[in-house]
Design an enzyme around this catalytic site. Sequence first.
Site, PDB file in Angstrom:
ATOM      1  N   ARG A 250     -25.371  57.372  27.205  1.00 53.55           N
ATOM      2  CA  ARG A 250     -25.623  57.881  28.601  1.00 53.55           C
ATOM      3  C   ARG A 250     -24.487  59.057  28.869  1.00 53.55           C
ATOM      4  NH1 ARG A 250     -29.063  55.855  26.890  1.00 53.55           N
ATOM      5  NH2 ARG A 250     -30.400  54.180  27.689  1.00 53.55           N
TER       6      ARG A 250
ATOM      7  N   SER B  68     -31.529  51.539  35.753  1.00 53.47           N
ATOM      8  CA  SER B  68     -30.323  50.824  35.562  1.00 53.47           C
ATOM      9  C   SER B  68     -29.111  51.531  36.649  1.00 53.47           C
ATOM     10  CB  SER B  68     -29.856  50.985  34.187  1.00 53.47           C
ATOM     11  OG  SER B  68     -30.785  50.799  33.253  1.00 53.47           O
TER      12      SER B  68
ATOM     13  N   GLU C 213     -24.443  53.981  36.447  1.00 54.97           N
ATOM     14  CA  GLU C 213     -25.079  54.936  35.758  1.00 54.97           C
ATOM     15  C   GLU C 213     -25.726  55.906  36.784  1.00 54.97           C
ATOM     16  OE1 GLU C 213     -27.421  53.360  32.401  1.00 54.97           O
ATOM     17  OE2 GLU C 213     -29.219  54.925  32.726  1.00 54.97           O
TER      18      GLU C 213
HETATM   19  C1  FAD Z   1     -37.576  53.164  37.192  1.00 56.17           C
HETATM   20  C2  FAD Z   1     -36.633  53.943  36.522  1.00 56.17           C
HETATM   21  C3  FAD Z   1     -36.344  53.459  35.153  1.00 56.17           C
HETATM   22  C4  FAD Z   1     -35.257  54.412  34.244  1.00 56.17           C
HETATM   23  N1  FAD Z   1     -35.397  54.097  32.951  1.00 56.17           N
HETATM   24  C5  FAD Z   1     -34.547  54.685  32.413  1.00 56.17           C
HETATM   25  C6  FAD Z   1     -34.269  54.709  30.849  1.00 56.17           C
HETATM   26  O1  FAD Z   1     -34.906  53.790  30.399  1.00 56.17           O
HETATM   27  N2  FAD Z   1     -33.277  55.340  30.276  1.00 56.17           N
HETATM   28  C7  FAD Z   1     -32.752  56.185  30.816  1.00 56.17           C
HETATM   29  O2  FAD Z   1     -31.708  56.895  30.292  1.00 56.17           O
HETATM   30  N3  FAD Z   1     -32.704  56.517  32.191  1.00 56.17           N
HETATM   31  C8  FAD Z   1     -33.493  55.736  32.806  1.00 56.17           C
HETATM   32  N4  FAD Z   1     -33.845  56.002  34.326  1.00 56.17           N
HETATM   33  C9  FAD Z   1     -32.899  57.073  34.868  1.00 56.17           C
HETATM   34  C10 FAD Z   1     -33.558  58.640  34.898  1.00 56.17           C
HETATM   35  O3  FAD Z   1     -34.829  58.384  34.821  1.00 56.17           O
HETATM   36  C11 FAD Z   1     -33.137  59.578  34.372  1.00 56.17           C
HETATM   37  O4  FAD Z   1     -31.568  59.529  34.437  1.00 56.17           O
HETATM   38  C12 FAD Z   1     -33.631  60.746  34.285  1.00 56.17           C
HETATM   39  O5  FAD Z   1     -32.967  61.707  33.450  1.00 56.17           O
HETATM   40  C13 FAD Z   1     -33.018  61.513  35.627  1.00 56.17           C
HETATM   41  O6  FAD Z   1     -33.964  62.629  35.887  1.00 56.17           O
HETATM   42  P1  FAD Z   1     -34.179  63.303  37.134  1.00 56.17           P
HETATM   43  O7  FAD Z   1     -34.904  64.711  37.303  1.00 56.17           O
HETATM   44  O8  FAD Z   1     -34.862  62.346  38.076  1.00 56.17           O
HETATM   45  O9  FAD Z   1     -32.580  63.619  37.511  1.00 56.17           O
HETATM   46  P2  FAD Z   1     -32.054  63.587  39.132  1.00 56.17           P
HETATM   47  O10 FAD Z   1     -31.570  62.500  39.768  1.00 56.17           O
HETATM   48  O11 FAD Z   1     -32.736  64.720  39.796  1.00 56.17           O
HETATM   49  O12 FAD Z   1     -30.692  64.453  38.632  1.00 56.17           O
HETATM   50  C14 FAD Z   1     -29.664  63.606  37.824  1.00 56.17           C
HETATM   51  C15 FAD Z   1     -28.536  64.601  37.635  1.00 56.17           C
HETATM   52  O13 FAD Z   1     -28.508  65.602  37.018  1.00 56.17           O
HETATM   53  C16 FAD Z   1     -28.262  66.914  37.776  1.00 56.17           C
HETATM   54  N5  FAD Z   1     -29.221  67.934  37.380  1.00 56.17           N
HETATM   55  C17 FAD Z   1     -30.494  67.632  37.546  1.00 56.17           C
HETATM   56  N6  FAD Z   1     -31.370  68.775  37.051  1.00 56.17           N
HETATM   57  C18 FAD Z   1     -30.205  69.697  36.738  1.00 56.17           C
HETATM   58  C19 FAD Z   1     -30.372  71.120  36.154  1.00 56.17           C
HETATM   59  N7  FAD Z   1     -31.364  71.642  35.938  1.00 56.17           N
HETATM   60  N8  FAD Z   1     -29.027  71.646  35.919  1.00 56.17           N
HETATM   61  C20 FAD Z   1     -27.888  70.851  36.180  1.00 56.17           C
HETATM   62  N9  FAD Z   1     -27.740  69.629  36.575  1.00 56.17           N
HETATM   63  C21 FAD Z   1     -29.224  69.068  37.082  1.00 56.17           C
HETATM   64  C22 FAD Z   1     -28.190  66.413  39.080  1.00 56.17           C
HETATM   65  O14 FAD Z   1     -27.522  67.103  40.004  1.00 56.17           O
HETATM   66  C23 FAD Z   1     -27.766  64.898  39.242  1.00 56.17           C
HETATM   67  O15 FAD Z   1     -26.431  64.914  39.069  1.00 56.17           O
HETATM   68  C24 FAD Z   1     -34.799  55.140  35.059  1.00 56.17           C
HETATM   69  C25 FAD Z   1     -34.861  55.601  36.137  1.00 56.17           C
HETATM   70  C26 FAD Z   1     -35.910  54.952  37.215  1.00 56.17           C
HETATM   71  C27 FAD Z   1     -36.189  55.163  38.419  1.00 56.17           C
END
Ligand code: FAD
Length: 330
Positions: free
Chosen positions: A154, A222, A318
């Site tokens: 992570r 998580s 996380e």
């Molecule tokens: C129900 C649920 C289940 C999940 N299961 C898992 C799992 O099994 N495994 C796992 O690893 N994660 C899991 N996650 C966490 C999540 O899915 C991941 O962390 C995912 O990669 C987040 O993507 P996002 O676009 O929503 O990120 P965001 O929340 O939009 O952004 C995350 C971070 O990245 C930065 N960021 C986003 N885009 C960019 C960009 N283009 N350039 C620079 N910085 C950027 C943001 O500023 C922020 O700090 C889960 C989440 C939920 C809600």
Amino acid sequence: MPSLQNYHSFHLQAEAQQLETFHDVPSALSLCRQYPQHYLLGEGSNTVFIENYDGAVLLNRITGIEVSNSDTAVSLRVGAGENWHNLVTTALAQGWHGMENLALIPGAVGASPIQNIGAYGLEVADFITSVEMVELATGLTQVLNNAECQFGYRDSIFKQALLGKVIITHVNFCLPKTYSLNTRYGELKALENPTAQSIYNEVIRVRRAKLPDPDVAGNAGSFFKNPVISATAFSKLQARYPEVPHYPVADDNVKIPAAWLIDQAGYKGKQVGKVKCHITQPLVLTNLGQATGSDVVLLAREIMDTVNTRFNVALEPEVRLVGKEGLVNL
Ligand SMILES: Cc1cc2nc3c(=O)[nH]c(=O)nc-3n(C[C@H](O)[C@H](O)[C@H](O)COP(=O)(O)OP(=O)(O)OC[C@H]3O[C@@H](n4cnc5c(N)ncnc54)[C@H](O)[C@@H]3O)c2cc1C
């Protein structure tokens, strides 16, 4: 001020000064420069806005999937704003296998390398060849290869040295045409004659059964990372709690499931205000509706303190908590 409630999966009520969307690299750069106080957002599934944000939230919607084929592999160049699960589904439909273990992880492709998303024995780092990004300070495009991304559990360089300094614009993946299915983890072990499709189906089934749907009960997956402790610290812990589940990881360290620690600490199903520690997966905190950022912070801190006092193990969030001025530490 625009509401952020529908832009993060925890669905807390919070507002930003501005909410803007970019679809290409020049507009991404120009918005970041126009709003020096900004927060880049994919789909908000790893972000919890715990109060109003005193800056601009910039939504990344750079799309497009470019495909190139060789005899041995399929290479994909994917826009950072593409949805991760759609990419996995598209790849499977085309017969490009490997990523099915990572089905149904919410979020955008651009965020996937940042915390090196993982599930069911695989991490996105297993498929990434390089990450394309723009440096905010210089406006220059840079490409980091897999090793340069410094992927860990992570973790990556984007959460460390490059935090807040770059916009990820595209991610490049390689899916070898000869691959082996990974059914070593959890429920996948029970699959008979597994195929990429049956792994995909099973991962989706189990995730839907175990994890709360953010559209029904807001959550960010998580909330805490599984702590990794030294072998010495683990021996002491195991002497007191012989039943503690554990997995060996690199450098003789040991990973402990945070869910077990939280459950043993008595927090499964516990509620503070309108935030609840999920009953079937205590690693997930859920919004029962009308929860506030203080509810989230109070419950998360209480869990961290209790686990630390009882097991001498430090939990680390996380999720990214965002307050008035940006990222907040617990
Ligand atoms: C129900 C649920 C289940 C999940 N299961 C898992 C799992 O099994 N495994 C796992 O690893 N994660 C899991 N996650 C966490 C999540 O899915 C991941 O962390 C995912 O990669 C987040 O993507 P996002 O676009 O929503 O990120 P965001 O929340 O939009 O952004 C995350 C971070 O990245 C930065 N960021 C986003 N885009 C960019 C960009 N283009 N350039 C620079 N910085 C950027 C943001 O500023 C922020 O700090 C889960 C989440 C939920 C809600």
